[in-house]
Structure formats: structure tokens, C-alpha cells
Enzyme design. Structure first.
Site, PDB file in Angstrom:
ATOM      1  N   HIS A  40      -4.886  14.530  -9.870  1.00  0.00           N
ATOM      2  CA  HIS A  40      -5.192  13.151 -10.254  1.00  0.00           C
ATOM      3  C   HIS A  40      -4.209  12.611 -11.290  1.00  0.00           C
ATOM      4  CE1 HIS A  40      -8.768  12.799  -7.851  1.00  0.00           C
ATOM      5  NE2 HIS A  40      -9.283  13.908  -8.361  1.00  0.00           N
ATOM      6  N   ASP A  42       0.852  -1.187   0.000  1.00  0.00           N
ATOM      7  CA  ASP A  42       0.000   0.000   0.000  1.00  0.00           C
ATOM      8  C   ASP A  42       0.891   1.240   0.000  1.00  0.00           C
ATOM      9  OD1 ASP A  42      -3.049   0.777   0.513  1.00  0.00           O
ATOM     10  OD2 ASP A  42      -1.786   2.177   1.627  1.00  0.00           O
ATOM     11  N   ASP A  72      -2.027   9.274 -10.837  1.00  0.00           N
ATOM     12  CA  ASP A  72      -1.933   8.183 -11.816  1.00  0.00           C
ATOM     13  C   ASP A  72      -0.472   7.856 -12.118  1.00  0.00           C
ATOM     14  OD1 ASP A  72      -4.663   8.057 -11.937  1.00  0.00           O
ATOM     15  OD2 ASP A  72      -4.848   9.102 -13.861  1.00  0.00           O
ATOM     16  N   GLU A 130      -4.691   2.335  -4.247  1.00  0.00           N
ATOM     17  CA  GLU A 130      -3.227   2.376  -4.210  1.00  0.00           C
ATOM     18  C   GLU A 130      -2.634   1.088  -3.650  1.00  0.00           C
ATOM     19  OE1 GLU A 130      -4.656   4.556  -0.433  1.00  0.00           O
ATOM     20  OE2 GLU A 130      -5.324   4.193  -2.489  1.00  0.00           O
TER      21      GLU A 130
END
Length: 233
Positions: free
Chosen positions: A119, A106, A123, A149
Site C-alpha cells: 500500500h 486511469d 500511495d 487511481e
């Protein structure tokens, strides 16, 4: 496919010849040879293009089906397997004789990365993490984006404590590489880290239970300060 083409052409010619012969017998207005020649030429010219179109349509549908199958099993952003593909393959591996090391990964403080870089930057961070994890993973490992994630990693282990320790070293090497390789964005370099939860499969253990143990270990790594490994008991 070739046999289907031969049947299409042959049946077309046969039906045309039979129809022309019947017409000649009924009306007798054309010479038999001319009528039979026309009856042969028309399907001979029409059937091959029809068959070629049929082949093109069939192959196009097969390609689309393959693409749909891939899309159903692949995460479009990272090009890794998605959760569905990972679960299918992991379940099959657990049925084998070797122990498996399952690793839940994570990204730390991903919300902060997403908020600070937008964003598009988020990405890029996910793609960066996917590239680092897959490049550093063992050659036979399953690597997938499980959602958000979070990533999953599964690879086989030999029996014994030394093999388990070696597996943990592999995972820690991935952690160190991710920490050492910054994310390059238009705004500059961004350091990334991740937390890792490890669980080693037990005899006759279900995948759901193994995932649960790895997930609990991941939470333990997060709670202990992040950017570290935790191993499930």
C-alpha cells in the site's frame, strides 16, 4: 475588530466607574478619588488581555475553518483537488462560452502495482502520477484525483478542429511523460502507464453527461490495450 476592543474596554471602565460611584454614595467609607482610580485601573488592566484572548480565539477559529474547508476540497494523499472541488469548478467552467476538454485518466494495472509494492508503494504511485499530470497539464487546467487511481483533467479549447487536435497532443504528451518517468521506490524503478478518455463539451451539455462520455472513452482505451487515448464521439 478594533471597534469591538474599544467597546469592550470603554464599557468595562464605564460600568466599573458607575458601580464604584454608587457604592461610594451608599457607604461613603472610601475617598471618592481613590475609589474612582481603582475603578478605572481594574478594567483597564483586565479588559485588554481579555480582548487579546478574544482576538486570538477568533483568528484561531477562522484558521481552523479555512483548514476544514481546504480538507473538504483537497485529496490529502496527492494534494490535488478532490472530486467535490473538481465538480464545483468544472460545472462553473461549462457555463462559459469556450468548449472544454475533459480527460479521465486511469493508472494501468494499479492493482498489480499495489500488490507488488504494498500500500505504501501504491500511495507513492498515486503521488507520482499526480505530480506528472499536474506538471504537464496546461497552466489553466483543473486537475483532481476523482477517486482510487482515477484522475480528472479539464481545460479550455478554442473553436476548430486544429484546437481540438492540439488539445489531444497535450494529453498524449502527458501519457508519454508518465510512461517515460519511472516511479522510484526502495524496491527499484517501476514503470507506469495510464489510459486516457477524452470528451469535448457540447453546447448546454451537463457535467454529468460529459463525465459519462469521457468515462466511456476511458473504458474504450482500456479495452483497446491500455496506455493510449480514446476520444468520445
Amino acid at each position: 475588530m478594533l471597534l469591538a476592543g474599544i467597546l469592550v474596554v470603554g464599557l468595562s471602565i464605564g460600568c466599573s466607574l458607575a458601580a464604584t460611584h454608587a457604592s461610594f454614595q451608599t457607604h461613603g467609607e472610601v475617598t471618592y478619588g481613590d475609589a474612582m482610580l481603582v475603578a478605572f485601573c481594574i478594567p483597564a488592566l483586565v479588559a485588554p488581555p481579555s480582548f487579546i484572548y478574544f482576538v486570538w480565539i477568533t483568528r484561531r477559529m477562522e484558521a481552523l475553518n479555512r483548514q476544514l474547508s481546504l480538507l473538504a476540497r483537497q485529496d490529502l494523499l496527492t494534494r490535488l483537488d478532490n472530486r467535490r472541488a473538481f465538480v464545483e469548478q468544472a460545472g462553473a467552467r461549462l457555463e462559459g462560452s469556450k468548449s472544454q476538454m475533459l480527460v479521465m485518466v486511469d493508472i494501468d494495472h494499479f492493482k498489480h502495482i499495489n500488490d507488488s509494492l504494498g500500500h505504501a508503494g501504491g500511495d507513492l504511485a498515486l503521488q507520482h502520477a499526480a505530480a506528472v499530470i499536474s506538471a504537464a497539464a496546461p497552466p489553466d487546467a483543473l486537475v483532481a484525483r476523482l477517486g482510487g487511481e482515477e484522475f480528472g483533467l479539464l481545460f479550455a479549447l478554442e473553436a476548430g478542429e486544429r484546437a481540438r487536435a492540439a488539445g489531444e497532443l497535450v494529453v498524449d504528451a502527458i501519457r508519454l511523460r508518465l510512461e517515460a518517468l519511472p516511479l522510484i521506490t526502495p524496491a527499484g524503478l517501476t514503470r507506469m502507464t495510464a489510459s486516457f478518455g477524452i470528451a469535448i463539451s457540447r453546447a448546454d451539455e451537463s457535467l454529468d453527461h460529459l463525465l459519462c462520455r469521457a468515462d466511456n472513452a476511458l473504458y474504450a482505451a482500456k479495452n483497446a490495450g491500455r496506455n493510449r487515448l480514446a476520444v468520445a464521439s
